[in-house]
Each structure stands twice: as structure tokens, then as C-alpha cells.
Write a protein that holds these residues in place. Structure first.
Motif, mmCIF file in Angstrom:
data_model
loop_
_atom_site.group_PDB
_atom_site.id
_atom_site.type_symbol
_atom_site.label_atom_id
_atom_site.label_comp_id
_atom_site.label_asym_id
_atom_site.label_seq_id
_atom_site.Cartn_x
_atom_site.Cartn_y
_atom_site.Cartn_z
ATOM 1 N N ASN A 192 0.723 -1.132 0.030
ATOM 2 C CA ASN A 192 -0.022 -0.007 0.084
ATOM 3 C C ASN A 192 0.908 1.446 -0.091
ATOM 4 N N CYS A 200 0.374 4.180 -2.226
ATOM 5 C CA CYS A 200 -1.114 3.862 -2.924
ATOM 6 C C CYS A 200 -0.527 2.732 -4.094
ATOM 7 N N GLN A 229 -8.054 -0.514 5.264
ATOM 8 C CA GLN A 229 -7.525 0.577 4.707
ATOM 9 C C GLN A 229 -8.352 1.642 4.306
ATOM 10 N N THR A 230 -7.959 2.868 4.438
ATOM 11 C CA THR A 230 -8.557 3.986 3.827
ATOM 12 C C THR A 230 -8.034 4.213 2.494
ATOM 13 N N GLN A 257 -6.971 5.984 -1.068
ATOM 14 C CA GLN A 257 -5.936 6.877 -1.449
ATOM 15 C C GLN A 257 -6.290 7.507 -2.777
ATOM 16 N N THR A 258 -5.484 8.651 -2.896
ATOM 17 C CA THR A 258 -5.526 9.454 -4.190
ATOM 18 C C THR A 258 -4.382 8.714 -5.042
ATOM 19 N N GLY A 278 -11.430 7.862 -2.273
ATOM 20 C CA GLY A 278 -10.077 6.993 -2.964
ATOM 21 C C GLY A 278 -10.338 5.862 -3.368
#
Length: 501
Positions: A278, A281, A313-314, A316-317, A350
């Protein structure tokens, strides 16, 4: 002239500033100008080129805040990451400043004359390396600083004495422009011609094609996709004068976790794997895209920890809307293929992180899964027994890295695995993760195709300078006429090989 804007990937809105859409005319002007100064630049002393590289690094440091602020807008990468990347960029420049004056790149080799040899006298022969001439460098999307305008390719080429034409990546034109201004300032300070370095900008494929096919360009450095890189590689080989194309393309970076190591560290390995896949990203060329494990209780703990970690997980851009679209499309296409179990994070903010799982038997029948998906996605392949790891390692495509996780009891298996991984990887990692590339003297960042188009070379580390050089031998040339590195009194104090010693 037509212009284009940079786009903020976080907001998908245009940023301030207009940048020129350069074309074949500008390529020709830049390449011809570089060709005119190439011989003089090649004949500068290593100390002069070292001074230039230090001056560029100093100029970048002076503009640090401006560079990082613009790069943050154009890439959506965090401030800390970009500051670290700029520090890596200046460190690369200073490394190659040391490499230039160190002289090992010259590879000075002497064969002593023997006029009494029968049946024919042996002549005095000396050889060293010289700069190829003007080279082209393509900026990378995922490293707006360290692999772009003043990145490693530019640093190594300037150290070798090659003028550089950079085709800037259209995702970060503002950053590229600021960095190019720093290089121009350094050239002026060192009283060297501005034609030694040129930045060309634009969004068209035709611009890159014009750079690669221009007859004054003698080599190309490229970091990017397999599709784009292979197209440019083919153009470079189809020229009337084919040229070296040093392309870093795609890699799956396989990881093998051996049984004893898994038994002892299943949960911590899952945590490290999650972090590595990760990181940024998943937009690192060294991301671990496939992990091989053997079935068992410890492996199930490992997989369960991975599934929970992925779900947490959050979003991401990603670097550009195009990269995001490709990631989502390719991931969806893979998810629809049979034989894969999928776990993913919430896509609400994201792009989602995705973990695929499969068995060794199914993996063996789907070689297309080795193809890189650029982004936070990876596959775990569960083998029934350790022997399957050896078997699967023999059918891997070329890769930048290969990793082994092993404890002492795993060493017999690791010893058998190592020769197989030497066949496919440029760097072998032991009990670590492949993300993160040390800029050093021994580093190899390359590997068999498709990891790179030139597996005998590296794009990172001191040895990268050799991509921009070619050997020349001088037979019976008077000492006064020889290059300094080959003169008898060795004024540059370079290490030499004399009669094989």
C-alpha cells in the motif's frame, strides 16, 4: 503554440500555469544544440562535471519549499514523502559528483607493448570509456523528483559527460519547470552552455516518438509502463542507427515466505506486507505484487490478518485520473476471472486496496496474473508444499526484485530457491520487503525483461553511469595525445588494470 495545464489529482481541477505543447520542431532544435556542445562537454574534466552536479543539488535545496509545494499540488503525494524524495534527488546528484571524480567508470585498461614478441610485436593498447553523446530521459509519473527532470538518469548522464534532453511527464509540468530552472542556474554558475540540458513538455505521444527517433539522440532512459516503454523501445531499434533504450517497465516482484518463518512471524509478516503493497498507494515499481506461501495454520493466520488489514485501509488518491482509471479497470477485469478470492477496502474515499488469493494450481494456469497492476493490489498464492515454490519460481517473468523470508530451518529450501530467483531478478531481498531502493554503489535496479529492456544495466546506483558510456581503444598512440585517464603518469589518479592486474 498550444499549451496545457496540470491537474490536481485530489480535486481533478486544473492548476495555475500554462505549459507549452512542444513538438518535432522543438525536439530538433534541442537535439541539434545538444549535439553541438556534446564533444566539448565530453572533454570537460570529471572535476568540472562534479562541480556542476553539486551546483544543481545546491540550487534544488535553495528552491526546496517552492518545488515541494508545487509537486504536492500536481501529485497529491504528502509533503513528507516529497521532501524525502527531494533529499534523495540531491543525494543522487552528489553521489554521481563523487562517482565522476572517483574515476572507476573510466575502466582504464592497459596492455603493455612487447616489441620482441614473436612472430609479431605486441603493440601498446589502452582503453577507457567515453560519453555516448546527447541522451534523452523520460520523466516518471510516480516520482516527480527522483526519477524525473533532475533524477537519477539525468544525474548519471551528466556525470558521464552526456548532454541531456528530458521529456517531462505531463502530470507534473510545473514541478519539472522549476527544477529545470535550477539546472539552468547551475549551468550558468559553472559557465557551461545551456544546451547541455533541455526540458521538453507536452501531452502527445508524438513528442516522445520524436525524441527517441531524432538522429542526434544516442541513448534513452525511460521509466513507465510496459505498453509505452515497449513502443518506444521498438522505435529505438528501428532507427537507421539503432540506439540503446534503457527502459524500466513492469515487475511483479515475487515474495516467497518459507514455512518456518511463517510459523514464527505470521502476523508481523502480514503487517509488513500490507504496508509494502500500500506504500504510496501501491504506485512503486518495487511493490510486492505476488506472494507465495505454503498452506498451514500459520499461513491461515497470515491470510486472516491480511484480510482484516485490507478491509481497514482508507482510500488513497492516485497520481493521475488516467492511472486511477486503469487501476480500477484492470482490477475489475481480474476480479471477474475464476479461481480468485477477493478482499478489498471500502472505495468510498479514494481507490480501494485489493487482496487476491489463489492456489498454486490455478496460478500455474493463469500466467497473465504476473502482469503488473499499478496500484494497491496484490495476489497471495497458496502452495500445498514447499516443492511447489521451487517449481513456480521457474516460470516467473523477469522482475526488478525477488524476496525470500526464511529462518535458519528454512535455509536448505532458501539455498535451492536462490539460483532460481537469480534467473529472474536484478535484486534479491532477504527477510525484508522490496519497496525502497538504496542509492549506493552496489545497487541493481533492473532485471530481465519485462523489468527492463537492458538486463545488464541498472537505473539506480553508481553503476548507472555506464549506460551512457562506450569503450574506445587507443593503439600505439603517443602518451602526449592520450586522454588523461590513459596517460602514463596518471594525472587523474584513476585505478587502472595493467596487463590483467
Amino acid at each position: 503554440m498550444h499549451t496545457f495545464h496540470a491537474v490536481n489529482p485530489a480535486t481533478e481541477r486544473p492548476l495555475s500555469g500554462e505549459f507549452p505543447e512542444h513538438g518535432a520542431k522543438e525536439v530538433d532544435l534541442a537535439a541539434m544544440a545538444a549535439s553541438e556542445v556534446a564533444k566539448a562537454f565530453r572533454q570537460t574534466t570529471p572535476a568540472q562535471r562534479s562541480s556542476l552536479l553539486h551546483a544543481i543539488a545546491d540550487a534544488l535545496e535553495s528552491a526546496r519549499d517552492t518545488i515541494v509545494a508545487r509537486a504536492e499540488l500536481e501529485s497529491a503525494l504528502p509533503n513528507a514523502r516529497l521532501n524525502g524524495e527531494l533529499s534523495r534527488t540531491t543525494a543522487q546528484l552528489r553521489l554521481f559528483a563523487d562517482v565522476a571524480v572517483g574515476g572507476l567508470w573510466q575502466e582504464a585498461i592497459f596492455d603493455s607493448a612487447n616489441p620482441d614478441r614473436q612472430p609479431l610485436p605486441k603493440p601498446d593498447i589502452r582503453r577507457h570509456n567515453i560519453a555516448l553523446g546527447p541522451v534523452a530521459v523520460f520523466g516518471a509519473s510516480n516520482f516527480p523528483l527522483a526519477f524525473s527532470t533532475a533524477g537519477g538518469d539525468t544525474a548519471s548522464a551528466l556525470a558521464a559527460g552526456c548532454p541531456v534532453i528530458v521529456k517531462g511527464h505531463p502530470a507534473h509540468p510545473g514541478t519539472s519547470e522549476i527544477v529545470a530552472q535550477c539546472i539552468a542556474k547551475a549551468l550558468e554558475q559553472e559557465q557551461l552552455p545551456q544546451a547541455i540540458f533541455t526540458l521538453l513538455q507536452g501531452t502527445s505521444h508524438e513528442l516522445g516518438q520524436a525524441v527517441v527517433t531524432h538522429p542526434s539522440i544516442k541513448a534513452v532512459g525511460f521509466t513507465g509502463s510496459i505498453h509505452g516503454g515497449r513502443a518506444l523501445f521498438d522505435l529505438a531499434q528501428q532507427r537507421p542507427e539503432p540506439i540503446p533504450f534503457f527502459g524500466e517497465l513492469g515487475a511483479s516482484n515475487p515474495v516467497f515466505i518459507l514455512p518456518q518463518r511463517m510459523d514464527n512471524q505470521a502476523e508481523s509478516l502480514a503487517e509488513e506486507y500490507l504496508m509494502s503493497m500500500n506504500m504510496g498507494c501501491g504506485q512503486f515499481c518495487t511493490k510486492p505484487a505476488v506472494v507465495f506461501i505454503t498452506q498451514g495454520d500459520a499461513s491461515e493466520r497470515f491470510l486472516q490478518a491480511m484480510r482484516e488489514g485490507i478491509k481497514a485501509q482508507t482510500g488513497q488518491t492516485m497520481l493521475t485520473s488516467g492511472i486511477k482509471s486503469n487501476y480500477l479497470t484492470q482490477s475489475q477485469r481480474r476480479a471477474q476471472q475464476s479461481g480468485l478470492t477477493q478482499t478489498q477496502s471500502s472505495p468510498e474515499s479514494g481507490v480501494p486496496s485489493i487482496l487476491f488469493e489463489t492456489t498454486s494450481e490455478i496460478w500455474r494456469n493463469n500466467p497473465q496474473w504476473q502482469e503488473e497492476i499499478f496500484g494497491p493490489q496484490s495476489i497471495v498464492v497458496v502452495c500445498q508444499e514447499s516443492e511447489e515454490m521451487i517449481s513456480l519460481s521457474q516460470s516467473l517473468a523477469g522482475s526488478l526484485t525477488a524476496t525470500i523470508h526464511a529462518d535458519a530451518d528454512d535455509y536448505p529450501l532458501a539455498k535451492r530457491l536462490l539460483p532460481e530467483l537469480e534467473e529472474v531478478a536484478g535484486r534479491i531481498v532477504f527477510n525484508g520487503w522490496p519497496t525502497g531502493v538504496e542509492v549506493s554503489y552496489a545497487m541493481v535496479h533492473g532485471g530481465p525483461y519485462p523489468a527492463s529492456t537492458m538486463p545488464a544495466s541498472t537505473s539506480v546506483g553508481a553503476e548507472a553511469i555506464k549506460r551512457w558510456l562506450r569503450p574506445v581503444a587507443y593503439q600505439s598512440v603517443p602518451d602526449a595525445l592520450l586522454p588523461c585517464s590513459l596517460q602514463q603518469d596518471n594525472p587523474l589518479n584513476v585505478r587502472c588494470s595493467v596487463d590483467g592486474k
